[in-house]
Design a protein around this motif. Structure first.
Motif, mmCIF file in Angstrom:
data_model
loop_
_atom_site.group_PDB
_atom_site.id
_atom_site.type_symbol
_atom_site.label_atom_id
_atom_site.label_comp_id
_atom_site.label_asym_id
_atom_site.label_seq_id
_atom_site.Cartn_x
_atom_site.Cartn_y
_atom_site.Cartn_z
ATOM 1 N N UNK A 137 24.586 58.895 48.096
ATOM 2 C CA UNK A 137 24.417 57.463 48.337
ATOM 3 C C UNK A 137 25.589 56.672 47.784
ATOM 4 N N UNK A 138 26.072 55.706 48.554
ATOM 5 C CA UNK A 138 27.150 54.829 48.117
ATOM 6 C C UNK A 138 26.632 53.401 48.077
ATOM 7 N N UNK A 139 26.884 52.721 46.959
ATOM 8 C CA UNK A 139 26.499 51.329 46.753
ATOM 9 C C UNK A 139 27.777 50.512 46.555
ATOM 10 N N UNK A 140 27.741 49.264 46.994
ATOM 11 C CA UNK A 140 28.979 48.477 46.996
ATOM 12 C C UNK A 140 28.715 47.044 46.541
ATOM 13 N N UNK A 141 29.762 46.439 45.985
ATOM 14 C CA UNK A 141 29.712 45.026 45.605
ATOM 15 C C UNK A 141 31.140 44.527 45.444
ATOM 16 N N UNK A 142 31.295 43.218 45.415
ATOM 17 C CA UNK A 142 32.562 42.571 45.095
ATOM 18 C C UNK A 142 32.422 41.905 43.737
ATOM 19 N N UNK A 143 33.423 42.080 42.882
ATOM 20 C CA UNK A 143 33.388 41.453 41.568
ATOM 21 C C UNK A 143 34.725 40.765 41.313
ATOM 22 N N UNK A 144 34.649 39.537 40.844
ATOM 23 C CA UNK A 144 35.871 38.821 40.515
ATOM 24 C C UNK A 144 36.645 39.580 39.446
ATOM 25 N N UNK A 145 37.918 39.837 39.708
ATOM 26 C CA UNK A 145 38.709 40.657 38.805
ATOM 27 C C UNK A 145 38.910 39.984 37.457
ATOM 28 N N UNK A 146 38.873 40.780 36.386
ATOM 29 C CA UNK A 146 39.181 40.258 35.055
ATOM 30 C C UNK A 146 40.645 39.868 34.931
ATOM 31 N N UNK A 147 41.468 40.280 35.894
ATOM 32 C CA UNK A 147 42.883 39.928 35.886
ATOM 33 C C UNK A 147 43.175 38.641 36.641
ATOM 34 N N UNK A 148 42.173 38.074 37.312
ATOM 35 C CA UNK A 148 42.373 36.827 38.048
ATOM 36 C C UNK A 148 42.538 35.672 37.062
ATOM 37 N N UNK A 149 43.161 34.567 37.482
ATOM 38 C CA UNK A 149 43.424 33.466 36.541
ATOM 39 C C UNK A 149 42.189 32.967 35.809
ATOM 40 N N UNK A 150 41.049 32.960 36.484
ATOM 41 C CA UNK A 150 39.833 32.478 35.842
ATOM 42 C C UNK A 150 39.083 33.527 35.061
ATOM 43 N N UNK A 151 39.604 34.749 35.036
ATOM 44 C CA UNK A 151 38.911 35.816 34.334
ATOM 45 C C UNK A 151 37.779 36.382 35.165
ATOM 46 N N UNK A 152 37.108 37.379 34.607
ATOM 47 C CA UNK A 152 36.023 38.047 35.335
ATOM 48 C C UNK A 152 34.929 37.068 35.692
ATOM 49 N N UNK A 153 34.484 37.149 36.919
ATOM 50 C CA UNK A 153 33.463 36.237 37.405
ATOM 51 C C UNK A 153 32.254 36.980 37.931
ATOM 52 N N UNK A 154 31.530 36.377 38.857
ATOM 53 C CA UNK A 154 30.266 36.953 39.317
ATOM 54 C C UNK A 154 30.477 38.169 40.213
ATOM 55 N N UNK A 155 29.388 38.901 40.404
ATOM 56 C CA UNK A 155 29.370 40.025 41.338
ATOM 57 C C UNK A 155 28.641 39.583 42.599
ATOM 58 N N UNK A 156 29.241 39.849 43.735
ATOM 59 C CA UNK A 156 28.644 39.480 45.016
ATOM 60 C C UNK A 156 28.178 40.733 45.755
ATOM 61 N N UNK A 157 27.032 40.654 46.410
ATOM 62 C CA UNK A 157 26.572 41.818 47.180
ATOM 63 C C UNK A 157 27.511 42.104 48.347
ATOM 64 N N UNK A 158 27.595 43.361 48.704
ATOM 65 C CA UNK A 158 28.447 43.785 49.813
ATOM 66 C C UNK A 158 27.774 44.965 50.490
ATOM 67 N N UNK A 159 27.527 44.858 51.772
ATOM 68 C CA UNK A 159 26.874 45.943 52.498
ATOM 69 C C UNK A 159 27.839 47.106 52.685
ATOM 70 N N UNK A 160 27.402 48.346 52.430
ATOM 71 C CA UNK A 160 28.300 49.495 52.595
ATOM 72 C C UNK A 160 28.913 49.594 53.984
ATOM 73 N N UNK A 161 28.156 49.168 55.005
ATOM 74 C CA UNK A 161 28.694 49.292 56.367
ATOM 75 C C UNK A 161 29.754 48.235 56.678
ATOM 76 N N UNK A 162 30.002 47.324 55.723
ATOM 77 C CA UNK A 162 31.055 46.328 55.930
ATOM 78 C C UNK A 162 32.393 46.780 55.338
ATOM 79 N N UNK A 163 32.429 47.952 54.705
ATOM 80 C CA UNK A 163 33.667 48.463 54.145
ATOM 81 C C UNK A 163 34.646 48.819 55.266
#
Length: 281
Positions: free
Chosen positions: A188-214
């Motif tokens: 099983x593969x699970x997926x999400x988007x997470x704001x990078x800790x390297x981005x100017x604003x620092x680590x942010x929220x995690x957003x859901x992402x459907x595996x079939x959208x990869x």
């Protein structure tokens, strides 16, 4: 069946939910690696252990149990490999995985002394860093060092704060500022988007992402990582360099996989199938 959890945090959401699914018909026991010792005869090891902790003591405990014939997910060797970012990069690149090019320095102070940025390189022949770069602790652990560095002056300032820290340096790849968090539990593969800790604003929220959208091929890439690193439960951090071209920047043994519907069920099923396979062997 008897199932062991090697962890100091059995209340972790993934473990707690998995335990609730298993405990009705099976015995689940927690081994805190900070205090536990391998069971000695006449007590036999459990049918399977889940190695959620990644400290040296936890890995040592798992290795001792494996010597007694216990089945451990992930194995002590696979878990230990993922704690060394130099070894991780070498393993990935030998296998042809699209892993970020990685340089290793014995200490951050030596990195700052030896490596100058390409546009600041002098005639002394010191190796130039492409800049900007990402500096990470060589040994992955909680609260380790992961930061973007844009200049030699910034690198020297960082080295002054952490002079003895062994580090790896990776070229910073321009991206959207969102990391693709890809987790595998067995097949099983699970997926999400997470704001990078390297981005100017620092680590942010995690957003859901459907595996079939990869993008095409990314799911197969996750499974290939599992094969290369001999992992059963793992995470792959990927950034999109544009047009769906993946770059792997990290591999994690037994990540949290939080807030992913179906993850506890997948882990419970993998636990039982692994325990059954071990008993059969």
């Amino acid at each position: 069946m008897r199932i062991g959890l090697i962890t100091s945090d059995p209340a972790h959401p993934l473990l707690a939910a998995t335990t609730a699914l298993l405990a009705a018909e099976h015995t689940v026991r927690t081994l805190d690696p900070a205090t536990a010792e391998p069971p000695e005869p006449p007590e036999a090891p459990a049918d399977v252990y889940l190695l959620k902790a990644r400290t040296p003591r936890a890995i040592s405990l798992a290795r001792a149990l494996e010597r007694r014939g216990a089945r451990v997910l992930n194995s002590a060797a696979a878990t230990e490999l993922c704690q060394d970012r130099t070894a991780m990069a070498e393993q990935a690149r030998r296998a042809g995985l699209p892993f970020a090019a990685t340089r290793t320095y014995p200490t951050l102070a030596e990195c700052a002394e030896r490596a100058e940025f390409a546009d600041e390189q002098g005639p002394d022949g010191r190796s130039g860093l492409p800049g900007p770069v990402v500096v990470k602790s060589r040994h992955s652990r909680k609260h380790d060092l992961v930061t973007r560095v844009d200049s030699a002056a910034q690198l020297r300032e960082l080295a002054a704060a952490h002079p003895e820290e062994p580090v790896v340096v990776q070229e910073f790849a321009p991206n959207s500022g969102w990391d693709h968090k890809l987790w595998a539990i067995g097949d099983r593969v699970f997926t999400a988007l997470r704001r990078s800790e390297l981005s100017p604003g620092g680590r942010g929220p995690t957003r859901p992402l459907a595996p079939d959208s990869l993008p095409p091929g990314w799911t197969a890439l996750v499974h290939r990582v599992g094969e290369v690193f001999a992992l059963d439960v793992y995470g792959v951090d990927v950034i999109d360099r544009g047009d769906g071209v993946p770059l792997i920047v990290d591999v994690n043994a037994f990540p949290g996989v939080r807030d992913q519907p179906g993850a506890p069920q997948a882990l419970a099923a993998l636990t039982l199938s692994s325990a059954g396979a071990g008993a059969g062997a």
